[in-house]
Structures are given as C-alpha cells and as structure tokens.
Design a protein around this motif. Structure first.
Motif: not given
Length: 118
Positions: A48-49, A54-55, A71-72, A79-80
């Motif tokens: 999925v992703a 470090d994002g 995101s994290r 993590v989201y």
C-alpha cells in the motif's frame, strides 16, 4: 525485537475516511522504513505505502496514490495511514510493517480490519 500494534480500522461508507495508526515498541532503534500492506478476501497480500525513517520519502501503490497519505512521528514511534475517498475495493486487513537492515519487512503488526460498504 520490535512489536507493532495497529488501530483505527472499522466500518466506513464508500467515500468516507479512516486513519490507521501503528505504534512500535521494543528495539525501535533498529527500524528504518515502515509501511502498510493489505490483504483483501480471496486476494494476495499487496503493498500500500512506505515511508523512510526521516519521513523524507514515501511510496504508494497506484491504487492508493492521491487518496492515501502515510506519515510518521518518530517521537511517538508511530506511523499513520490517512485514507480518504475510500472505495469498496479498499476492504482488507491492513498490516503495519517495519524494516531493518537486511530485512525489508522484519516486523509485522497483527492487522486491523477495514471494511468499506458500497
């Protein structure tokens, strides 16, 4: 070891939104890239992703691009996955995964069910 616990799944109508969360604990210093995989009924598990430590870099499956955002928050070791404009075909068990050196997906969460009604 690293433990991953997902939350935020549930039932939502098509066009709606959900935010999945994944909290990591244990030897989190060893974690680099994190991501989400999913498995729909009768289908193979699919990517999925992903998001780097470090994002700074994200990758999305074509089916998720433009609708999902990963995101994290490293301060929270979380993590989201923000999922918008959900479709019935998004229905699946979503798994949080984390990689370390030498193993892309060394750690897995238990999964959280996302059901999108059409």
């Amino acid at each position: 070891q690293v433990q991953l616990v997902e939350s935020g799944g549930g039932l939502v109508q098509a066009g709606g939104s959900l935010r999945l969360s994944c909290a990591a604990s244990g030897r989190t210093f060893s974690v680099n890239t994190m991501g989400w995989l999913r498995q729909a009924p009768g289908k193979e598990r699919e990517f999925v992703a992903t998001i780097t430590r470090d994002g700074g870099s994200t990758n999305y499956a074509d089916s998720a691009k433009g609708r999902f955002t990963i995101s994290r928050d490293n301060a929270k070791n979380t993590v989201y996955l923000q999922m918008n404009s959900l479709k019935a075909e998004d229905t699946a068990v979503y798994y949080c995964v984390a990689g370390r050196r030498g193993a892309t997906w060394a750690y897995w969460g238990q999964g959280t069910q996302v059901t999108v009604s059409s």
